[in-house]
Design a protein around this motif. Structure first.
Motif, PDB file in Angstrom:
ATOM      1  N   ALA A 562     -40.374   0.384 -34.939  1.00 55.52           N
ATOM      2  CA  ALA A 562     -39.992   0.338 -33.530  1.00 55.52           C
ATOM      3  C   ALA A 562     -38.585  -0.196 -33.355  1.00 55.52           C
ATOM      4  CB  ALA A 562     -40.967  -0.528 -32.745  1.00 55.52           C
ATOM      5  N   PRO A 563     -37.723   0.495 -32.601  1.00 58.90           N
ATOM      6  CA  PRO A 563     -36.439  -0.089 -32.235  1.00 58.90           C
ATOM      7  C   PRO A 563     -36.641  -1.362 -31.408  1.00 58.90           C
ATOM      8  CG  PRO A 563     -36.463   2.276 -31.791  1.00 58.90           C
ATOM      9  CD  PRO A 563     -37.873   1.874 -32.102  1.00 58.90           C
ATOM     10  N   ARG A 564     -35.595  -2.113 -31.283  1.00 56.65           N
ATOM     11  CA  ARG A 564     -35.654  -3.452 -30.691  1.00 56.65           C
ATOM     12  C   ARG A 564     -36.343  -3.474 -29.334  1.00 56.65           C
ATOM     13  NH1 ARG A 564     -32.381  -5.951 -27.040  1.00 56.65           N
ATOM     14  NH2 ARG A 564     -30.995  -4.146 -27.014  1.00 56.65           N
ATOM     15  N   VAL A 565     -36.061  -2.526 -28.461  1.00 54.07           N
ATOM     16  CA  VAL A 565     -36.553  -2.600 -27.084  1.00 54.07           C
ATOM     17  C   VAL A 565     -37.911  -1.926 -26.882  1.00 54.07           C
ATOM     18  CG1 VAL A 565     -34.267  -2.798 -26.085  1.00 54.07           C
ATOM     19  CG2 VAL A 565     -35.251  -0.531 -26.467  1.00 54.07           C
ATOM     20  N   TYR A 566     -38.480  -1.354 -27.935  1.00 53.55           N
ATOM     21  CA  TYR A 566     -39.730  -0.618 -27.768  1.00 53.55           C
ATOM     22  C   TYR A 566     -40.966  -1.450 -28.053  1.00 53.55           C
ATOM     23  CZ  TYR A 566     -37.718   3.992 -26.859  1.00 53.55           C
ATOM     24  OH  TYR A 566     -37.075   5.056 -26.277  1.00 53.55           O
ATOM     25  N   GLY A 567     -41.096  -1.953 -29.248  1.00 52.47           N
ATOM     26  CA  GLY A 567     -42.343  -2.583 -29.644  1.00 52.47           C
ATOM     27  C   GLY A 567     -43.327  -1.544 -30.163  1.00 52.47           C
ATOM     28  N   PRO A 568     -44.416  -1.986 -30.829  1.00 54.31           N
ATOM     29  CA  PRO A 568     -45.360  -1.047 -31.424  1.00 54.31           C
ATOM     30  C   PRO A 568     -46.135  -0.268 -30.371  1.00 54.31           C
ATOM     31  CG  PRO A 568     -46.201  -3.288 -31.553  1.00 54.31           C
ATOM     32  CD  PRO A 568     -44.806  -3.393 -31.039  1.00 54.31           C
ATOM     33  N   GLY A 569     -46.650   0.891 -30.782  1.00 52.25           N
ATOM     34  CA  GLY A 569     -47.483   1.679 -29.882  1.00 52.25           C
ATOM     35  C   GLY A 569     -47.076   3.133 -29.854  1.00 52.25           C
ATOM     36  N   LEU A 570     -47.728   3.868 -28.972  1.00 51.07           N
ATOM     37  CA  LEU A 570     -47.441   5.276 -28.736  1.00 51.07           C
ATOM     38  C   LEU A 570     -46.737   5.418 -27.399  1.00 51.07           C
ATOM     39  CD1 LEU A 570     -50.898   6.735 -29.787  1.00 51.07           C
ATOM     40  CD2 LEU A 570     -48.762   7.093 -31.019  1.00 51.07           C
ATOM     41  N   TYR A 571     -45.619   6.162 -27.379  1.00 52.07           N
ATOM     42  CA  TYR A 571     -44.851   6.392 -26.156  1.00 52.07           C
ATOM     43  C   TYR A 571     -44.612   7.891 -26.034  1.00 52.07           C
ATOM     44  CZ  TYR A 571     -43.719   1.417 -26.716  1.00 52.07           C
ATOM     45  OH  TYR A 571     -43.787   0.061 -26.875  1.00 52.07           O
ATOM     46  N   LEU A 572     -45.145   8.501 -24.998  1.00 49.93           N
ATOM     47  CA  LEU A 572     -44.902   9.911 -24.740  1.00 49.93           C
ATOM     48  C   LEU A 572     -43.750  10.025 -23.745  1.00 49.93           C
ATOM     49  CD1 LEU A 572     -45.858  12.852 -25.250  1.00 49.93           C
ATOM     50  CD2 LEU A 572     -47.199  12.633 -23.149  1.00 49.93           C
ATOM     51  N   VAL A 573     -42.639  10.584 -24.210  1.00 48.27           N
ATOM     52  CA  VAL A 573     -41.422  10.657 -23.411  1.00 48.27           C
ATOM     53  C   VAL A 573     -41.350  12.032 -22.746  1.00 48.27           C
ATOM     54  CG1 VAL A 573     -38.900  10.479 -23.438  1.00 48.27           C
ATOM     55  CG2 VAL A 573     -40.280   9.054 -24.966  1.00 48.27           C
ATOM     56  N   ARG A 574     -41.216  12.028 -21.439  1.00 51.16           N
ATOM     57  CA  ARG A 574     -41.143  13.249 -20.649  1.00 51.16           C
ATOM     58  C   ARG A 574     -39.849  14.014 -20.941  1.00 51.16           C
ATOM     59  NH1 ARG A 574     -42.586  11.280 -14.542  1.00 51.16           N
ATOM     60  NH2 ARG A 574     -40.424  11.937 -14.310  1.00 51.16           N
ATOM     61  N   PRO A 575     -39.781  15.273 -20.522  1.00 49.93           N
ATOM     62  CA  PRO A 575     -38.538  16.022 -20.723  1.00 49.93           C
ATOM     63  C   PRO A 575     -37.334  15.434 -20.011  1.00 49.93           C
ATOM     64  CG  PRO A 575     -40.363  17.521 -20.302  1.00 49.93           C
ATOM     65  CD  PRO A 575     -40.880  16.143 -20.038  1.00 49.93           C
ATOM     66  N   ASP A 576     -37.551  14.604 -18.968  1.00 50.62           N
ATOM     67  CA  ASP A 576     -36.415  13.983 -18.280  1.00 50.62           C
ATOM     68  C   ASP A 576     -36.119  12.579 -18.767  1.00 50.62           C
ATOM     69  OD1 ASP A 576     -38.672  12.833 -17.181  1.00 50.62           O
ATOM     70  OD2 ASP A 576     -38.040  13.024 -15.100  1.00 50.62           O
ATOM     71  N   GLY A 577     -36.662  12.201 -19.927  1.00 52.75           N
ATOM     72  CA  GLY A 577     -36.258  10.955 -20.559  1.00 52.75           C
ATOM     73  C   GLY A 577     -36.932   9.707 -20.048  1.00 52.75           C
ATOM     74  N   TYR A 578     -38.086   9.829 -19.396  1.00 49.58           N
ATOM     75  CA  TYR A 578     -38.859   8.664 -18.959  1.00 49.58           C
ATOM     76  C   TYR A 578     -40.195   8.640 -19.703  1.00 49.58           C
ATOM     77  CZ  TYR A 578     -35.452   8.034 -15.279  1.00 49.58           C
ATOM     78  OH  TYR A 578     -34.274   7.821 -14.602  1.00 49.58           O
TER      79      TYR A 578
END
Length: 600
Positions: A562-578
């Motif tokens: 995980a990069p510094r600002v993310y932390g562990p887990g699953l993150y689904l990133v939308r096509p508009d970057g959120y």
């Protein structure tokens, strides 16, 4: 229907939307009432969040080359420099936010760059098309132009500015206030006798003259002039009128103004449309919200309207998503516009400095109906937040996000659907290397920076573009079968006539590009259906830009620390970057994806 989407207006909003739709394979007509693009510098500030949007759309390099940083303000009094004025609170770039300061680009130049990108993707602007009538029913929209020509579309978007004709035809009101009763003049001028290293500020004098500023426009020989006048005054928009005000309020002689290139007058106002949608017609940009120019928020909010709407229209029109998804456009963007209107008004009145808020990196959708945070104890980055940049296994996340796909980040050992790496260990990150080495990005750059567009093959790698599936190192284009490779399992041909070849349907991974999914009857190894909206085994798409035949949308998977600002887990990133969905496990993820045409 004549087209999928009618976009009314070719300002930054309409051009951005045209680009986003074009790269998704959605047919759009961008209609502009004028004979040319807007000629003035008006919206000259590109905020860091919009720079991230432009990065994704493939225009940031040209935007940065055309512009430059904002200069330090220099205050003048009685012909003497009396001190500097910093316009913005400083910010240092970081790994998660690489663009830290606004960029100055005259609006006319931004529009030229956006138009060039639209044309590069096969789109165009229809000039001299003034909409004078609009009707709609459950099947589509019918617009009438002043010429008598009619056009039909499945949806329409009003991007025709603060005096929007389409908004008036829909009967949608605007609620707002006059930010400043004083009229203002804004003009692009050529001027001698001033350096271009400073933004020159001339405060009001004791004789009743108002404020005047002369800002050198990066990448040009022009200055943008802004002058305020007493209430009830009508600013003169001629060369002689501009010379008169410059001579009255500065130490410069009238003839120092050598050329007037564009001029306009306005009264700063803040207003918000009562609705952003009426049936099949949407409002975006200034047609939906009008800002004071202070703080440089209007153009940026407008571009992000288009960026939010574009992927949703693509999901409905190309990926089989429920049209109810389009309701989320107003639900997400109207609250943001209301907040930004308040911010720009406070900046205008001197109540807030330009800083973190005006950079727009903190805007998000935590309260959106599309946002699902499933972790009982989320970290600082939550579903609904902007997905920051970072590096995973040597790959920059913004490089991975680039393109009209979704991205699933599986960080610190979190298991992505299927729990397995892609076959052969090739991970769908960065340049989107699919199995066999084919480049799986519809908008990806060929080595050396050349665009592998249309039928051109990217050197050394396959550019999986348009209707063809990339396989191995060969480009499967048009009707041609890539040499030396076999048909997809089951003998089916890929959509569009190009034969699905090589690793097209490997277990644990879906297809490597574009419209190249084997159609209908073919099944991926292991029995997973390869079309009709379902994922191949393992749920992972190793691909780039376009949706697969039958409605399955590309999801790119990234696994690593995980990069510094993310932390562990699953993150689904939308096509508009959120971040649309976040969790500690995949529970609920297939159902979430199914809302967007992702086979569930």
């Amino acid at each position: 229907m004549d087209t999928d989407v009618l976009v009314v207006g070719a300002g930054p909003t309409g051009l951005t939307l045209g680009i986003d739709l074009a790269r998704r394979g959605v047919a759009a007509l961008v209609a502009e009432r004028a004979q040319t693009l807007f000629p003035g510098s008006r919206g000259k500030g590109i905020q860091p969040r919009t720079m991230e949007v432009f990065d994704d759309l493939g225009v940031l390099g040209a935007i940065r080359a055309a512009g430059g940083p904002y200069p330090v303000g220099m205050v003048w009094q009685d012909g003497r420099r009396v001190g500097e004025h910093r316009m913005f609170d400083p910010a240092e770039p970081s790994e998660d936010a690489p663009y830290n300061e606004p960029l100055m680009v005259p609006q006319w130049r931004t529009q030229e760059i956006l138009r060039a990108r639209l044309e590069e993707l096969g789109g165009s602007v229809a000039f001299g098309r003034e909409v004078v009538g609009l009707t709609q029913d459950g099947g589509g929209v019918r617009a009438e132009f002043a010429s008598g020509e009619m056009v039909t579309a499945r949806y329409a978007v009003a991007a025709d500015g603060g005096r929007s004709t389409v908004r008036r035809l829909l009967g949608i009101g605007m609620t707002g206030e006059t930010v400043d009763p004083s009229p203002a003049l804004v003009a692009d001028v050529r001027i001698s006798g001033l350096d271009r290293d400073n933004w020159h500020l001339f405060p009001p004098g004791g004789d009743g003259d108002g404020y005047l500023a002369l800002c050198p426009l990066a990448g040009t020989e022009d200055f943008q002039l802004v002058a305020r006048f007493p209430d009830g005054t009508a600013p003169e928009l001629s060369l002689e009128g501009v010379r008169k005000v410059v001579a009255a309020r500065t130490h410069l002689a009238p003839e120092a103004v050598t050329e007037l290139r564009w001029a306009s007058d306005f009264r700063p106002r803040a207003a918000l449309a009562d609705r952003f949608r009426s049936g099949r017609v949407f409002l975006a940009g200034d047609a939906a919200h009008v800002h004071s120019p202070a703080g440089g928020q209007g153009l940026n909010t407008s571009v992000q309207d288009a960026y939010n709407l574009g992927w949703k229209l693509g999901a409905v029109l190309r990926d089989g998503a429920d049209p109810a998804l389009l309701d989320s456009y107003e639900e997400e963007r109207r609250p943001v516009a209301a907040d930004v209107l308040g911010l720009s008004t406070r900046v205008h009145r001197g109540e807030t400095r330009r800083g973190d808020a005006t950079r727009q990196l903190g805007l998000g959708y935590r309260h959106s109906p599309l946002t699902h945070e499933t972790r009982p104890e989320p970290g600082p980055l939550r579903a609904g937040d902007r997905a920051p940049d970072g590096t995973v296994n040597g790959t920059r996340l913004f490089d991975t996000f680039r393109g009209p796909h979704w991205t699933l980040l599986a960080l610190e050992g979190a298991q992505a659907p299927g729990g397995a790496e892609e076959p052969g260990g090739a991970q769908a990150v960065g340049g989107a290397q699919a199995v066999g080495g084919a480049q799986a990005a519809g908008e990806a750059q060929a080595p050396g920076g050349a665009q592998a567009d249309g039928g051109a093959q990217a050197a050394g790698e396959a550019h999986a573009a348009g209707e063809a599936q990339a396989a191995g190192e060969a480009q499967a284009a048009g009707e041609a079968q890539a040499p030396g490779e076999a048909q997809a399992p089951g003998g089916a041909q890929a959509a569009g006539g190009a034969q699905a070849v090589g690793e097209a349907q490997a277990a644990g991974e879906a297809h490597a590009a574009g419209e190249a999914q084997a159609a209908g009857e073919a099944q991926a190894p292991g029995g997973a259906q390869a079309a009709g909206g379902a994922h191949a085994a393992g749920e992972t798409h190793a691909a780039g830009e376009a949706s697969a035949s039958g409605g399955a949308v590309v999801v790119r998977v990234v696994r690593g620390p995980a990069p510094r600002v993310y932390g562990p887990g699953l993150y689904l990133v939308r096509p508009d970057g959120y971040v649309g969905w976040a969790g500690d496990s995949t529970a609920g993820l297939p159902a979430y994806l199914a809302r967007f045409g992702q086979g569930g």
